[in-house]
Design a protein around this motif. Structure first.
Motif, short mmCIF file in Angstrom:
data_model
loop_
_atom_site.label_atom_id
_atom_site.label_comp_id
_atom_site.label_asym_id
_atom_site.label_seq_id
_atom_site.Cartn_x
_atom_site.Cartn_y
_atom_site.Cartn_z
N HIS A 144 0.82 -1.21 0.00
CA HIS A 144 0.00 0.00 0.00
C HIS A 144 0.86 1.27 0.00
CE1 HIS A 144 -3.75 -2.19 0.49
NE2 HIS A 144 -3.16 -2.92 1.43
N SER A 145 1.91 1.23 -0.83
CA SER A 145 2.81 2.37 -0.92
C SER A 145 3.47 2.41 -2.30
CB SER A 145 3.89 2.29 0.17
OG SER A 145 4.66 1.12 0.02
N ARG A 146 4.07 3.55 -2.62
CA ARG A 146 4.81 3.69 -3.86
C ARG A 146 5.96 2.70 -3.90
NH1 ARG A 146 4.31 9.29 -5.62
NH2 ARG A 146 2.06 9.49 -6.00
N LEU A 147 6.18 2.11 -5.06
CA LEU A 147 7.26 1.14 -5.21
C LEU A 147 8.57 1.88 -5.42
CD1 LEU A 147 7.88 -1.92 -5.48
CD2 LEU A 147 7.57 -1.65 -7.95
N GLU A 148 9.51 1.63 -4.54
CA GLU A 148 10.82 2.27 -4.66
C GLU A 148 11.50 1.84 -5.95
OE1 GLU A 148 12.70 4.23 -2.57
OE2 GLU A 148 11.18 4.51 -1.02
N GLY A 149 11.94 2.80 -6.75
CA GLY A 149 12.61 2.48 -8.01
C GLY A 149 11.67 1.97 -9.08
N GLY A 150 10.35 2.14 -8.87
CA GLY A 150 9.38 1.60 -9.83
C GLY A 150 8.88 2.61 -10.85
N GLU A 151 9.52 3.76 -10.94
CA GLU A 151 9.06 4.78 -11.88
C GLU A 151 9.31 4.36 -13.32
OE1 GLU A 151 10.97 8.37 -10.50
OE2 GLU A 151 9.16 8.90 -9.40
N LYS A 152 8.37 4.74 -14.20
CA LYS A 152 8.45 4.36 -15.62
C LYS A 152 8.35 5.61 -16.49
CE LYS A 152 4.91 1.95 -14.67
NZ LYS A 152 3.68 1.10 -14.67
N GLU A 153 9.17 5.65 -17.53
CA GLU A 153 9.12 6.78 -18.46
C GLU A 153 8.15 6.47 -19.59
OE1 GLU A 153 12.22 9.91 -20.40
OE2 GLU A 153 12.59 7.82 -20.88
N ILE A 154 7.30 7.42 -19.90
CA ILE A 154 6.36 7.31 -21.01
C ILE A 154 6.78 8.36 -22.05
CG2 ILE A 154 3.95 7.46 -21.75
CD1 ILE A 154 4.37 5.21 -19.80
N VAL A 155 7.05 7.90 -23.27
CA VAL A 155 7.45 8.80 -24.34
C VAL A 155 6.46 8.66 -25.49
CG1 VAL A 155 9.27 9.45 -25.98
CG2 VAL A 155 9.87 8.59 -23.69
N ILE A 156 5.95 9.78 -25.99
CA ILE A 156 5.00 9.75 -27.09
C ILE A 156 5.41 10.77 -28.15
CG2 ILE A 156 3.05 9.01 -25.67
CD1 ILE A 156 2.11 11.91 -25.59
N SER A 157 4.86 10.60 -29.34
CA SER A 157 5.16 11.55 -30.41
C SER A 157 4.07 11.47 -31.47
CB SER A 157 6.52 11.23 -31.05
OG SER A 157 6.50 9.94 -31.64
N GLY A 158 4.05 12.47 -32.35
CA GLY A 158 3.13 12.45 -33.48
C GLY A 158 1.68 12.36 -33.06
N ASP A 159 1.00 11.34 -33.60
CA ASP A 159 -0.43 11.19 -33.30
C ASP A 159 -0.68 10.02 -32.35
OD1 ASP A 159 0.13 9.06 -34.95
OD2 ASP A 159 -1.59 9.33 -36.26
N ASP A 160 0.28 9.78 -31.46
CA ASP A 160 0.11 8.72 -30.46
C ASP A 160 -1.11 8.99 -29.58
OD1 ASP A 160 2.42 7.72 -31.49
OD2 ASP A 160 3.63 7.97 -29.68
N VAL A 161 -1.59 7.92 -28.94
CA VAL A 161 -2.74 8.02 -28.04
C VAL A 161 -2.32 7.56 -26.64
CG1 VAL A 161 -5.10 7.24 -27.58
CG2 VAL A 161 -4.33 7.55 -29.94
N VAL A 162 -2.70 8.33 -25.64
CA VAL A 162 -2.48 7.94 -24.25
C VAL A 162 -3.84 7.79 -23.58
CG1 VAL A 162 -1.47 8.56 -22.03
CG2 VAL A 162 -0.28 9.15 -24.14
N ILE A 163 -4.09 6.61 -23.02
CA ILE A 163 -5.37 6.34 -22.36
C ILE A 163 -5.11 6.24 -20.86
CG2 ILE A 163 -7.33 4.75 -22.19
CD1 ILE A 163 -6.48 3.75 -25.04
N ILE A 164 -5.69 7.16 -20.11
CA ILE A 164 -5.52 7.20 -18.65
C ILE A 164 -6.83 6.70 -18.04
CG2 ILE A 164 -5.05 8.67 -16.66
CD1 ILE A 164 -3.70 10.62 -18.68
N GLU A 165 -6.76 5.52 -17.41
CA GLU A 165 -8.01 4.92 -16.92
C GLU A 165 -8.04 4.81 -15.41
OE1 GLU A 165 -8.80 1.83 -15.45
OE2 GLU A 165 -6.85 0.85 -15.44
N GLY A 166 -9.25 5.00 -14.87
CA GLY A 166 -9.43 4.86 -13.43
C GLY A 166 -10.78 5.41 -13.00
N LEU A 167 -11.11 5.18 -11.74
CA LEU A 167 -12.41 5.61 -11.21
C LEU A 167 -12.67 7.10 -11.44
CD1 LEU A 167 -12.57 3.84 -7.71
CD2 LEU A 167 -14.12 3.45 -9.63
N HIS A 168 -11.64 7.91 -11.32
CA HIS A 168 -11.82 9.36 -11.32
C HIS A 168 -11.41 10.01 -12.64
CE1 HIS A 168 -12.75 9.12 -7.06
NE2 HIS A 168 -11.66 8.40 -6.89
N GLY A 169 -11.40 9.25 -13.71
CA GLY A 169 -10.93 9.76 -14.98
C GLY A 169 -11.68 10.96 -15.52
N LEU A 170 -12.93 11.14 -15.11
CA LEU A 170 -13.73 12.27 -15.62
C LEU A 170 -13.60 13.52 -14.77
CD1 LEU A 170 -17.12 10.57 -16.64
CD2 LEU A 170 -15.11 10.99 -18.05
N ASN A 171 -12.96 13.41 -13.61
CA ASN A 171 -12.92 14.54 -12.69
C ASN A 171 -11.99 15.64 -13.21
OD1 ASN A 171 -12.39 16.24 -10.31
ND2 ASN A 171 -13.48 14.63 -9.20
#
Length: 321
Positions: A144-171
């Motif tokens: 129930h905590s952040r994973l140490e060293g678990g960070e991930k890089e997200i790289v996008i370009s052009g017409d890529d799509v990023v989908i962010i999903e979760g209970l509060h996605g519309l907020n």
């Protein structure tokens, strides 16, 4: 088979479903899956008409709505359309438990939007839109905590799509920095009722409860009664944090599958039959759900369900031989 009534819910007739399940359940399953995928295809087609920019999609839905499966199905559909797509889960932005707000019972309120690192989410979305890359955390649900060293890089370009999903996605609290015009919002949930002529047998909330019961039993060793005991609290959180923003969605998807009561029949009825030790306040509700589910013909051949089906999110994947 699906009809729309004046209240904008789909209507699925029990007798039609049972008849098809008896005659040819393969066809019933295929038709239901096709209805779901046509909705996905329509969203992807419409969003791909303007492909000169990155698309940020915030996808929301209440508990047991099938939003995780829908996020990845959307991603595959975009990829089939020639666009790279990434899925990011809002679950990875949970605060450590000692920072989580408490509910009225004094327990950590994981349904609250304030259980998320709102500042970090805004920063990540802003960086994706304006810089084309960001670094997201990973949340460890065992500790129930952040994973140490678990960070991930997200790289996008052009017409890529990023989908962010979760209970509060519309907020809108999650997109304060980039603004509404930079984000497409999708609400995915069970949006159809099962009826016997004029009588409603299963409401959308009933279907989600069945899904949750099956998933909790399979993956968390939680009894249907235990799921029922926490269900009111879950629905209260949805009413407070999700429902007010449903009408802000650019697209609404119905994740109901016509055949799911027939599948859940064999998963749930054996557990609902044994009511020894059940608290009186839950007995009547469980008995009522049992009686209504028992009106559906039992399809006990789960191998015929596609691996990418929404139902698989709840019953689990087919074991590879």
């Amino acid at each position: 088979m699906r009809k729309i009534d004046p209240f904008h819910y789909g209507t699925i007739e029990k007798d039609e479903v049972n008849q098809q399940a008896i005659q040819n359940y393969f066809q019933l399953i295929d038709q239901a899956e096709s209805f779901y995928h046509k909705q996905i295809h329509a969203v992807v087609t419409q969003m791909s008409e303007n492909r000169d920019k990155t698309d940020i999609i915030c996808l929301s839905g209440p508990s047991a709505s099938g939003k995780t499966t829908t996020a990845y199905t959307l991603a595959r559909s975009f990829q089939s359309n020639g666009r790279k797509a990434r899925v990011i889960s809002l679950d990875d932005f949970y605060l450590n438990t000692n920072q989580t707000p408490l509910n009225r019972k004094g327990k950590p309120d994981f349904e609250s939007i304030y259980a998320l690192d709102i500042e970090r989410i805004n920063r990540c979305i802003d960086e994706l839109v304006n810089k084309g890359k960001t670094i997201i955390p990973t949340f460890d649900f065992h500790t129930h905590s952040r994973l140490e060293g678990g960070e991930k890089e997200i790289v996008i370009s052009g017409d890529d799509v990023v989908i962010i999903e979760g209970l509060h996605g519309l907020n809108p609290l999650l997109t304060q920095v980039v603004g509404e015009d930079k984000v497409t919002r999708i609400f995915a949930s069970v949006r159809s009722r099962f009826k016997d002529h004029d009588r409603v047998i299963l409401t959308p909330q009933d279907v989600r409860l069945m899904r949750r019961m099956v998933r909790d039993r399979n993956s968390r060793n939680t009894t249907p009664e235990e799921t029922m005991a926490m269900w009111d609290e879950v629905c209260e959180g949805e009413s407070q944090y999700i429902n007010p923003y449903r009408d802000s969605a650019d697209f609404k998807l119905d994740t109901t599958l016509d055949y799911e009561p027939n599948i859940f029949h064999s998963y749930l009825l054996p557990f609902l039959e044994d009511r020894r030790g059940i608290a009186p306040e839950h007995y009547r509700k469980l008995d009522d759900l049992y009686q209504r589910m028992d009106e559906f013909f039992d399809i006990n051949d789960v191998n015929c369900i596609p691996q990418d089906s929404v139902i698989r999110e709840f019953i689990g994947k087919k074991e590879e031989k």
